[in-house]
Design a protein around this motif. Structure first.
Motif, PDB file in Angstrom:
ATOM      1  N   UNK A 170       0.727  -1.463   0.311  1.00  0.00           N
ATOM      2  CA  UNK A 170       0.215  -0.076   0.017  1.00  0.00           C
ATOM      3  C   UNK A 170       0.767   1.248   0.078  1.00  0.00           C
ATOM      4  N   UNK A 171       0.258   2.458   0.866  1.00  0.00           N
ATOM      5  CA  UNK A 171       1.547   3.898   0.887  1.00  0.00           C
ATOM      6  C   UNK A 171       3.062   3.103   0.740  1.00  0.00           C
ATOM      7  N   UNK A 172       3.367   2.039   1.580  1.00  0.00           N
ATOM      8  CA  UNK A 172       4.826   1.773   1.461  1.00  0.00           C
ATOM      9  C   UNK A 172       5.131   2.573  -0.392  1.00  0.00           C
ATOM     10  N   UNK A 173       4.117   1.371  -1.067  1.00  0.00           N
ATOM     11  CA  UNK A 173       4.574   1.623  -2.604  1.00  0.00           C
ATOM     12  C   UNK A 173       4.677   3.430  -3.250  1.00  0.00           C
ATOM     13  N   UNK A 174       4.066   4.122  -2.188  1.00  0.00           N
ATOM     14  CA  UNK A 174       3.955   5.183  -2.490  1.00  0.00           C
ATOM     15  C   UNK A 174       5.598   5.566  -2.410  1.00  0.00           C
ATOM     16  N   UNK A 175       6.165   5.300  -1.192  1.00  0.00           N
ATOM     17  CA  UNK A 175       7.486   5.716  -0.439  1.00  0.00           C
ATOM     18  C   UNK A 175       8.028   5.412  -1.556  1.00  0.00           C
ATOM     19  N   UNK A 176       8.578   4.448  -1.937  1.00  0.00           N
ATOM     20  CA  UNK A 176       9.198   3.552  -2.731  1.00  0.00           C
ATOM     21  C   UNK A 176       9.327   4.096  -4.547  1.00  0.00           C
TER      22      UNK A 176
END
Length: 246
Positions: A100-106
């Protein structure tokens, strides 16, 4: 209270920032977002820092938003934009799961490498939500057909697929070995050359933030406040299927 970010490590111009909040699988809490933003500011102001590596402890790079202590949506958007706009390259080193939001960081990082233990999933649709604000760095960089599939289905995929669709730069059996020539290249580049080159390759991503961030923040807030999202998040926390699952 311990910091959700480990102390920075410096090595020949490369500063490594490590997400270190194992209790919630490095989820994006308000504290983690604030600590990472502060650390990035320090890196930007330090002439000894040529580039930043963003990595993690444990088997999860980032589990997405911390539902128990979520960041303000504006703060999360500001963090992703800060990574994109930082005048120094930010390199993600992933040896675990990203959700989820971790993919935005990535997606906000300039270069990224992941190993065979890594897995990825945009799980928002299964919670009655959508990958709204994190689409700002993801959609300009990811294959459109693949983005449609994984945004809609929430399917899990591996590092090879993440590299194929443009979510990450490279998949490697040994992440540090795969990143070695990348970091060597960054050390050989001039600070001015890096900043100017990064400005070129991030221009369309920054346009996405400037044009769509406020609308997507409002859309995300409306989804989080909905009855379906309450059911989805409650089902997730109770480890049961949501009411709509067929």
């Amino acid at each position: 209270m311990t910091s959700p970010l480990a102390a920075p490590v410096h090595d020949r111009g490369i500063t490594t920032l490590t997400l270190d909040s194992p209790a919630n699988r490095n989820a994006l809490s308000a504290r983690l977002v604030g600590a990472l933003s502060t650390a990035l500011e320090a890196c930007a102001a330090d002439d000894a820092v040529r580039a930043v590596v963003l990595t993690h402890t444990g088997n999860t790079f980032c589990a997405g938003a911390d539902l128990a202590a979520p960041p303000d949506p504006h703060a999360l958007v500001a963090l992703m934009r800060q990574i994109v706009a930082l005048p120094k390259p930010v390199v993600a080193r992933v040896t675990g799961h990203v959700r989820a939001g971790g993919l935005g960081l990535l997606g906000a990082c300039d270069i990224s490498a992941a190993g065979p233990e890594a897995s990825f999933a945009l799980t928002e649709s299964r919670l009655g939500l959508a990958p709204a604000v994190i689409s700002l760095p993801l959609l300009p960089r990811t294959d459109p057909r693949a983005a449609a599939r994984y945004h809609l289905t929430g399917e899990r995929f591996d590092a090879a697929e993440a590299a194929r669709i443009g979510l990450i730069t490279l998949a490697a059996e040994e992440v540090d070995k795969g990143l070695a020539p990348v970091l060597d290249g960054l050390r050989k580049a001039s600070p001015q050359g890096l900043a100017a080159s990064k400005e070129l390759v991030t221009a369309t991503v920054l346009e996405s933030f400037d044009q769509h961030a406020e609308d997507l923040i409002a859309r995300s807030a409306a989804l989080f406040a909905s009855a379906e999202a309450r059911e989805g998040m409650t089902a997730f926390l109770e480890r049961r299927d949501p009411a709509w699952e067929l």
